[in-house]
Design a protein around this motif. Structure first.
Motif, PDB file in Angstrom:
ATOM      1  N   GLU A   9      -0.714  -4.151 -22.597  1.00 39.48           N
ATOM      2  CA  GLU A   9      -0.968  -4.530 -21.211  1.00 39.48           C
ATOM      3  C   GLU A   9      -2.295  -3.891 -20.809  1.00 39.48           C
ATOM      4  OE1 GLU A   9       3.369  -5.378 -19.309  1.00 39.48           O
ATOM      5  OE2 GLU A   9       2.806  -3.274 -19.365  1.00 39.48           O
ATOM      6  N   PRO A  10      -3.091  -4.623 -20.015  1.00 38.42           N
ATOM      7  CA  PRO A  10      -4.431  -4.097 -19.743  1.00 38.42           C
ATOM      8  C   PRO A  10      -4.406  -2.832 -18.891  1.00 38.42           C
ATOM      9  CG  PRO A  10      -4.039  -6.137 -18.539  1.00 38.42           C
ATOM     10  CD  PRO A  10      -2.843  -5.920 -19.398  1.00 38.42           C
ATOM     11  N   ARG A  11      -5.337  -1.968 -19.162  1.00 38.19           N
ATOM     12  CA  ARG A  11      -5.436  -0.703 -18.418  1.00 38.19           C
ATOM     13  C   ARG A  11      -5.541  -0.951 -16.905  1.00 38.19           C
ATOM     14  NH1 ARG A  11      -6.084   4.940 -20.370  1.00 38.19           N
ATOM     15  NH2 ARG A  11      -6.700   6.012 -18.471  1.00 38.19           N
ATOM     16  N   VAL A  12      -6.255  -1.999 -16.537  1.00 41.20           N
ATOM     17  CA  VAL A  12      -6.453  -2.297 -15.120  1.00 41.20           C
ATOM     18  C   VAL A  12      -5.125  -2.644 -14.424  1.00 41.20           C
ATOM     19  CG1 VAL A  12      -6.942  -4.783 -15.411  1.00 41.20           C
ATOM     20  CG2 VAL A  12      -7.987  -3.545 -13.507  1.00 41.20           C
ATOM     21  N   ALA A  13      -4.103  -3.009 -15.214  1.00 45.38           N
ATOM     22  CA  ALA A  13      -2.806  -3.347 -14.634  1.00 45.38           C
ATOM     23  C   ALA A  13      -1.924  -2.116 -14.471  1.00 45.38           C
ATOM     24  CB  ALA A  13      -2.081  -4.362 -15.522  1.00 45.38           C
ATOM     25  N   LEU A  14      -2.331  -1.001 -15.084  1.00 47.49           N
ATOM     26  CA  LEU A  14      -1.466   0.180 -15.126  1.00 47.49           C
ATOM     27  C   LEU A  14      -2.046   1.365 -14.356  1.00 47.49           C
ATOM     28  CD1 LEU A  14      -0.735   0.045 -18.990  1.00 47.49           C
ATOM     29  CD2 LEU A  14       0.728  -0.848 -17.156  1.00 47.49           C
ATOM     30  N   ASP A  15      -3.338   1.581 -14.513  1.00 49.00           N
ATOM     31  CA  ASP A  15      -3.972   2.833 -14.086  1.00 49.00           C
ATOM     32  C   ASP A  15      -4.205   2.869 -12.575  1.00 49.00           C
ATOM     33  OD1 ASP A  15      -5.424   5.132 -13.802  1.00 49.00           O
ATOM     34  OD2 ASP A  15      -6.803   4.708 -15.464  1.00 49.00           O
ATOM     35  N   GLY A  16      -3.464   3.735 -11.903  1.00 51.34           N
ATOM     36  CA  GLY A  16      -3.601   3.859 -10.451  1.00 51.34           C
ATOM     37  C   GLY A  16      -4.440   5.040 -10.019  1.00 51.34           C
ATOM     38  N   GLY A  17      -5.197   5.648 -10.949  1.00 51.34           N
ATOM     39  CA  GLY A  17      -6.037   6.794 -10.573  1.00 51.34           C
ATOM     40  C   GLY A  17      -5.268   8.100 -10.640  1.00 51.34           C
ATOM     41  N   PRO A  18      -5.901   9.220 -10.208  1.00 49.61           N
ATOM     42  CA  PRO A  18      -5.320  10.552 -10.419  1.00 49.61           C
ATOM     43  C   PRO A  18      -3.872  10.695  -9.956  1.00 49.61           C
ATOM     44  CG  PRO A  18      -7.562  10.734  -9.601  1.00 49.61           C
ATOM     45  CD  PRO A  18      -7.236   9.266  -9.599  1.00 49.61           C
ATOM     46  N   ASP A  19      -3.526  10.203  -8.771  1.00 47.75           N
ATOM     47  CA  ASP A  19      -2.124  10.321  -8.333  1.00 47.75           C
ATOM     48  C   ASP A  19      -1.424   8.962  -8.341  1.00 47.75           C
ATOM     49  OD1 ASP A  19      -3.212   9.050  -6.170  1.00 47.75           O
ATOM     50  OD2 ASP A  19      -2.579  10.527  -4.673  1.00 47.75           O
ATOM     51  N   GLY A  20      -2.073   7.974  -8.905  1.00 53.83           N
ATOM     52  CA  GLY A  20      -1.470   6.638  -9.018  1.00 53.83           C
ATOM     53  C   GLY A  20      -1.611   5.782  -7.772  1.00 53.83           C
ATOM     54  N   LEU A  21      -2.252   6.325  -6.740  1.00 51.70           N
ATOM     55  CA  LEU A  21      -2.248   5.620  -5.454  1.00 51.70           C
ATOM     56  C   LEU A  21      -3.618   5.089  -5.026  1.00 51.70           C
ATOM     57  CD1 LEU A  21       0.225   8.010  -3.575  1.00 51.70           C
ATOM     58  CD2 LEU A  21       0.702   5.753  -4.516  1.00 51.70           C
ATOM     59  N   ASP A  22      -4.592   5.109  -5.928  1.00 52.83           N
ATOM     60  CA  ASP A  22      -5.945   4.659  -5.555  1.00 52.83           C
ATOM     61  C   ASP A  22      -5.945   3.220  -5.035  1.00 52.83           C
ATOM     62  OD1 ASP A  22      -6.958   7.073  -6.301  1.00 52.83           O
ATOM     63  OD2 ASP A  22      -8.248   6.314  -7.931  1.00 52.83           O
ATOM     64  N   VAL A  23      -5.321   2.319  -5.797  1.00 53.25           N
ATOM     65  CA  VAL A  23      -5.360   0.902  -5.398  1.00 53.25           C
ATOM     66  C   VAL A  23      -4.477   0.687  -4.169  1.00 53.25           C
ATOM     67  CG1 VAL A  23      -5.100  -1.489  -6.179  1.00 53.25           C
ATOM     68  CG2 VAL A  23      -5.776   0.264  -7.817  1.00 53.25           C
ATOM     69  N   LEU A  24      -3.326   1.366  -4.150  1.00 53.29           N
ATOM     70  CA  LEU A  24      -2.438   1.251  -2.977  1.00 53.29           C
ATOM     71  C   LEU A  24      -3.190   1.636  -1.700  1.00 53.29           C
ATOM     72  CD1 LEU A  24       1.224   2.276  -2.526  1.00 53.29           C
ATOM     73  CD2 LEU A  24      -0.472   3.317  -1.024  1.00 53.29           C
ATOM     74  N   ARG A  25      -3.967   2.720  -1.752  1.00 50.99           N
ATOM     75  CA  ARG A  25      -4.690   3.160  -0.541  1.00 50.99           C
ATOM     76  C   ARG A  25      -5.684   2.096  -0.097  1.00 50.99           C
ATOM     77  NH1 ARG A  25      -4.587   8.182  -3.301  1.00 50.99           N
ATOM     78  NH2 ARG A  25      -3.069   9.565  -2.307  1.00 50.99           N
ATOM     79  N   ARG A  26      -6.372   1.487  -1.078  1.00 46.06           N
ATOM     80  CA  ARG A  26      -7.357   0.451  -0.720  1.00 46.06           C
ATOM     81  C   ARG A  26      -6.660  -0.770  -0.114  1.00 46.06           C
ATOM     82  NH1 ARG A  26     -10.553  -1.507  -5.416  1.00 46.06           N
ATOM     83  NH2 ARG A  26     -11.626  -2.630  -3.780  1.00 46.06           N
ATOM     84  N   VAL A  27      -5.515  -1.134  -0.692  1.00 47.92           N
ATOM     85  CA  VAL A  27      -4.787  -2.303  -0.165  1.00 47.92           C
ATOM     86  C   VAL A  27      -4.293  -2.003   1.256  1.00 47.92           C
ATOM     87  CG1 VAL A  27      -2.732  -3.752  -0.446  1.00 47.92           C
ATOM     88  CG2 VAL A  27      -4.132  -3.188  -2.430  1.00 47.92           C
ATOM     89  N   ALA A  28      -3.738  -0.796   1.437  1.00 45.17           N
ATOM     90  CA  ALA A  28      -3.228  -0.429   2.768  1.00 45.17           C
ATOM     91  C   ALA A  28      -4.359  -0.418   3.794  1.00 45.17           C
ATOM     92  CB  ALA A  28      -2.542   0.934   2.702  1.00 45.17           C
TER      93      ALA A  28
END
Ligand SMILES: C[S@@+](CC[C@H](N)C(=O)[O-])C[C@H]1O[C@@H](n2cnc3c(N)ncnc32)[C@H](O)[C@@H]1O
Length: 287
Positions: free
Chosen positions: A202-221
């Motif tokens: 599975e591609p890294r871009v689908a898994l890796d959320g950054g240091p605490d896993g929440l990088d993309v979540l924060r941007r979406v929020a």
């Protein structure tokens, strides 16, 4: 009774459910040669769904190509929560709410509902909501071209390629009823501990959320208030451990957060609601 050669091959390769998998491979292959090739790829470690070319999700067969994130059954809980919200059931307790247990729901009708599946991968969430919500307009987007190719096969709606909200049509601003986003949320340091199927296929871009896993979540929020309709909802899957930080990110973005969990599916979903006043502020900022 002697084990079939296919079951034996799969078992030797470490497939725990070798008999079930053999049955699915036999039922899906269109020729003995294709079956042999499929067994070979599965024995080499490809996820079963990528070998079959589909994953079951909310009763649908979602097309999944090699190299695309395999939709997980636990994400069905996010779909259930979205359906509850679309149906208008106020089973969600007032914030700060306790944990909610999910119940499977049938089809709902909500003319005018606009659903966006952001970070859609193969488009399982968008496809499931399109199937369950009569008259909904469904949009999906992902940054990965392979995922977008798959989602276009699965989602009966508009599918775009690009970074988060960037490819969505501007006419959706302030109008989205349900913004569903199963973003990558594995902390970078924990990727090494994922099962090899995920790590290698599975591609890294689908898994890796950054240091605490929440990088993309924060941007979406942070972007959600610009796109949600008044009273609209953002739903994002997280781990139980991440939920308090994720809720803080929702709050910082002006969304009222609630946490829903399913013990059966080991799923945690953050639900953020855009209250009317917050939406006006977002609209003013966008002007
Ligand atoms: C965990 S997978 C989930 C896929 C799908 N929502 C599902 O539940 O099966 C996360 C998805 O987010 C996509 N993604 C990661 N970063 C993104 C970004 N900045 N913009 C759009 N999509 C992104 C990945 O390509 C991947 O398909």
């Amino acid at each position: 009774m002697a084990e079939s050669p296919i079951v034996a091959r799969l078992r030797a390769a470490g497939c725990v459910f070798a008999e079930d998998e053999a049955g699915l491979l036999i039922a899906t292959a269109r020729s003995p040669e294709e079956l042999d090739a499929m067994v070979e790829r599965r024995a080499a470690g490809l996820p079963l769904e990528q070998v079959l070319g589909w994953a079951e999700f909310c009763g649908l067969r979602i097309a999944v190509e090699p190299g695309v994130f395999v939709p997980r059954r636990r994400t069905e809980f996010l779909v259930e929560q979205a359906l509850l919200l679309i149906r208008g059931d106020s089973i969600l307790p007032d914030p700060p709410g306790p944990v909610i247990q999910g119940e499977p729901l049938g089809t709902v009708a909500r003319p005018g509902a606009i659903v966006v599946d952001l970070c859609c991968g193969a488009g399982a969430i968008g496809a499931a909501l399109a199937a369950a919500v009569a008259h909904a307009e469904v949009y999906a987007a992902d940054v990965d071209p392979a995922a977008v190719r798959c989602a276009r096969r699965n989602v009966p709606g508009h599918v775009y390629q690009g970074d988060l909200y960037q490819p969505l049509p501007a006419l959706l601003r302030g109008r989205v009823t349900i913004l569903a986003a199963n973003v990558p949320y594995v902390p970078t340091g924990e990727i090494a501990f994922l099962p090899p199927e995920a790590r290698a296929h599975e591609p890294r871009v689908a898994l890796d959320g950054g240091p605490d896993g929440l990088d993309v979540l924060r941007r979406v929020a942070a972007g959600a208030p610009d796109w949600l309709a008044p009273g609209g909802h953002l739903l994002i899957e997280t781990s139980e451990r991440q939920a308090p930080l994720a809720a803080a990110a929702f709050e910082a973005s002006g969304l009222t957060p609630q946490v829903a969990t399913s013990a059966d599916l080991s799923a945690t979903v953050l639900i953020g609601t855009l209250e009317q006043a917050a939406q006006s502020v977002a609209a003013d900022k966008a002007r």
